[in-house]
Design a protein around this motif. Structure first.
Motif, PDB file in Angstrom:
ATOM      1  N   HIS A 116       4.513  -4.433  -8.242  1.00 15.98           N
ATOM      2  CA  HIS A 116       3.237  -4.531  -7.531  1.00 15.98           C
ATOM      3  C   HIS A 116       2.660  -3.152  -7.246  1.00 15.98           C
ATOM      4  O   HIS A 116       1.431  -2.957  -7.320  1.00 15.98           O
ATOM      5  CB  HIS A 116       3.425  -5.306  -6.224  1.00 15.98           C
ATOM      6  CG  HIS A 116       3.519  -6.783  -6.416  1.00 15.98           C
ATOM      7  ND1 HIS A 116       2.405  -7.591  -6.545  1.00 15.98           N
ATOM      8  CD2 HIS A 116       4.585  -7.607  -6.509  1.00 15.98           C
ATOM      9  CE1 HIS A 116       2.792  -8.845  -6.703  1.00 15.98           C
ATOM     10  NE2 HIS A 116       4.104  -8.878  -6.682  1.00 15.98           N
ATOM     11  N   GLN A 117       3.517  -2.192  -6.947  1.00 14.61           N
ATOM     12  CA  GLN A 117       3.030  -0.840  -6.721  1.00 14.61           C
ATOM     13  C   GLN A 117       2.473  -0.237  -8.012  1.00 14.61           C
ATOM     14  O   GLN A 117       1.455   0.463  -7.992  1.00 14.61           O
ATOM     15  CB  GLN A 117       4.160   0.035  -6.174  1.00 14.61           C
ATOM     16  CG  GLN A 117       3.724   1.450  -5.795  1.00 14.61           C
ATOM     17  CD  GLN A 117       2.646   1.458  -4.727  1.00 14.61           C
ATOM     18  OE1 GLN A 117       2.714   0.712  -3.758  1.00 14.61           O
ATOM     19  NE2 GLN A 117       1.638   2.301  -4.918  1.00 14.61           N
ATOM     20  N   ASP A 118       3.127  -0.524  -9.146  1.00 17.19           N
ATOM     21  CA  ASP A 118       2.624  -0.039 -10.438  1.00 17.19           C
ATOM     22  C   ASP A 118       1.265  -0.656 -10.764  1.00 17.19           C
ATOM     23  O   ASP A 118       0.380   0.025 -11.307  1.00 17.19           O
ATOM     24  CB  ASP A 118       3.627  -0.372 -11.545  1.00 17.19           C
ATOM     25  CG  ASP A 118       4.899   0.459 -11.442  1.00 17.19           C
ATOM     26  OD1 ASP A 118       4.872   1.495 -10.759  1.00 17.19           O
ATOM     27  OD2 ASP A 118       5.920   0.060 -12.039  1.00 17.19           O
ATOM     28  N   ILE A 119       1.091  -1.946 -10.450  1.00 17.38           N
ATOM     29  CA  ILE A 119      -0.207  -2.589 -10.680  1.00 17.38           C
ATOM     30  C   ILE A 119      -1.277  -1.944  -9.820  1.00 17.38           C
ATOM     31  O   ILE A 119      -2.403  -1.696 -10.267  1.00 17.38           O
ATOM     32  CB  ILE A 119      -0.108  -4.098 -10.393  1.00 17.38           C
ATOM     33  CG1 ILE A 119       0.796  -4.783 -11.416  1.00 17.38           C
ATOM     34  CG2 ILE A 119      -1.495  -4.743 -10.412  1.00 17.38           C
ATOM     35  CD1 ILE A 119       1.036  -6.247 -11.150  1.00 17.38           C
ATOM     36  N   PHE A 120      -0.917  -1.654  -8.551  1.00 14.14           N
ATOM     37  CA  PHE A 120      -1.861  -1.002  -7.641  1.00 14.14           C
ATOM     38  C   PHE A 120      -2.252   0.375  -8.174  1.00 14.14           C
ATOM     39  O   PHE A 120      -3.432   0.752  -8.169  1.00 14.14           O
ATOM     40  CB  PHE A 120      -1.229  -0.884  -6.254  1.00 14.14           C
ATOM     41  CG  PHE A 120      -2.126  -0.253  -5.230  1.00 14.14           C
ATOM     42  CD1 PHE A 120      -3.109  -0.996  -4.593  1.00 14.14           C
ATOM     43  CD2 PHE A 120      -1.995   1.094  -4.908  1.00 14.14           C
ATOM     44  CE1 PHE A 120      -3.944  -0.404  -3.653  1.00 14.14           C
ATOM     45  CE2 PHE A 120      -2.821   1.685  -3.978  1.00 14.14           C
ATOM     46  CZ  PHE A 120      -3.803   0.930  -3.345  1.00 14.14           C
ATOM     47  N   THR A 121      -1.272   1.123  -8.678  1.00 14.31           N
ATOM     48  CA  THR A 121      -1.550   2.449  -9.240  1.00 14.31           C
ATOM     49  C   THR A 121      -2.424   2.344 -10.484  1.00 14.31           C
ATOM     50  O   THR A 121      -3.359   3.139 -10.683  1.00 14.31           O
ATOM     51  CB  THR A 121      -0.227   3.157  -9.585  1.00 14.31           C
ATOM     52  OG1 THR A 121       0.602   3.227  -8.422  1.00 14.31           O
ATOM     53  CG2 THR A 121      -0.485   4.556 -10.108  1.00 14.31           C
TER      54      THR A 121
END
Length: 359
Positions: A116-121
């Protein structure tokens, strides 16, 4: 993430484990009976006339099925937010509240939290790229002292003028002559097959005139000329209503957006209308333009003959390639829905980057 094959394997292992555990429990239970024929007792004991071994197998299968269903449910529950975020990213809906949530899971789910953090980035990088792309398109590109747009407009204007002054005028003259000939044939007693041939020629000339009007609409270097996008599109549609027999409906919102996006959208609308007139053979046309959740949404719908979007794009028809290139240049997406004999719907979505307004 566990694959479907792995979940099936786990379900089988669960069934076997359940079966052997229950079989072991039953074996220890049989220790209380006589020592003779203890092994056969497991297969001879019945409940409601059904051997107990059948119950053991059934319970084991049910446990395996429950394991598979539970694993599938929890995995889908974990994947669903990721799939929804990817859908929002693909559609360019960067400002959606759901997409901005990055802390779904605690430290016990570090792998999912990392995804989810990678998607946000990725979303932040795509926003930045779209903003840079929209800002870059505000800067004119010069070739020998002229901008690319000026060169294209001058050439389109020249071609449109030559077509209007030559081919269009000759088609009009031919149509007038055919009308006079048709009137004379009504008085004369011509064979039916000759009358049909004259009608066919008139129809061909009339179709060519319509095609020429569409080409001139496509080539004519119409600009907004200090008008709003809403006013420019409405004037274009009103002008078409006076020249063609096509039922048109539109709902265009008055948007406050950067000028370069207005220009691109206006040219896309112009090209879509031209393509509809030339190819779709539609009786009704609908145009909608709205701002929804910081996304510009343009939809053009007709009830024409329809087409296969992939085949048409390969062959270059309908100008879809040019439209996609224009929209991609301002960070937008194009969605085409069409089936043969069922019309076509072109949906264009452009995310508005706040940074583009500030630069």
């Amino acid at each position: 993430m566990i694959s479907r094959k792995s979940r099936k394997l786990l379900a089988v292992c669960s069934s076997l484990l359940t079966f052997f555990v229950m079989l072991l429990i039953l074996f220890f239970y049989m220790l209380g009976v006589e020592q003779t024929q203890r092994g056969l007792q497991v297969f001879q004991v019945t409940v409601a006339y059904v051997p107990i071994i059948v119950y053991l197998i059934a319970i084991a299968l049910v446990c395996g099925l429950i394991t598979f269903v539970v694993l599938t449910y929890y995995q889908k529950k974990e994947i669903a937010p990721i799939a929804e975020k990817m859908r929002l990213l693909a559609s360019g809906n960067f400002e959606n509240v759901f997409l901005n949530q990055s802390n779904f899971y605690s430290n016990d789910h570090k792998e999912l939290a990392s995804i989810h953090q990678d998607i946000f980035t990725t979303k932040e990088k795509m926003k930045d790229m779209s903003s840079q792309l929209q800002t870059l398109n505000t800067q004119p590109q010069y070739i020998d002292g002229q901008t690319k747009e000026e060169i294209l407009e001058n050439e389109r204007h020249r071609i449109a003028r030559e077509l209007h002054d030559s081919v269009s005028q000759e088609l009009f003259a031919a149509m007038m002559m055919m009308s006079a000939v048709t009137e004379q044939t009504k008085k004369a007693d011509l064979p039916e097959d000759q009358q049909k041939q004259l009608q066919m020629i008139s129809s061909i000339i009339n179709t060519s005139q319509s095609e020429m009007r569409a080409l001139l609409l496509h080539l004519r270097p119409v600009t907004l000329e200090e008008k709003s996008l809403k006013k420019g599109i409405e004037q274009l549609l009103q002008e078409l209503q006076t020249k063609i027999t096509l039922s048109m409906t539109w709902n265009v919102e008055d948007l406050s957006i950067p000028r370069h996006i207005e220009d691109q959208l206006f040219r896309v609308v112009q090209e879509l209308l031209s393509n509809t007139l030339r190819h779709s053979k539609a009786n009704e046309l609908e145009v909608y333009l709205h701002l929804i959740d910081q996304n510009i949404l343009l939809r053009v719908v007709d009830d024409g003959v329809g087409f296969n979007p992939e085949q048409k794009e390969r062959s270059g028809s309908y100008g879809l390639r040019n439209i996609r290139e224009r929209i991609a240049a301002i960070g937008g997406t194009v969605k085409v829905i069409s089936f043969k004999g069922q019309g076509a719907s072109i949906e264009i979505k452009i995310p508005l980057m706040k940074e583009a307004f500030d630069k």
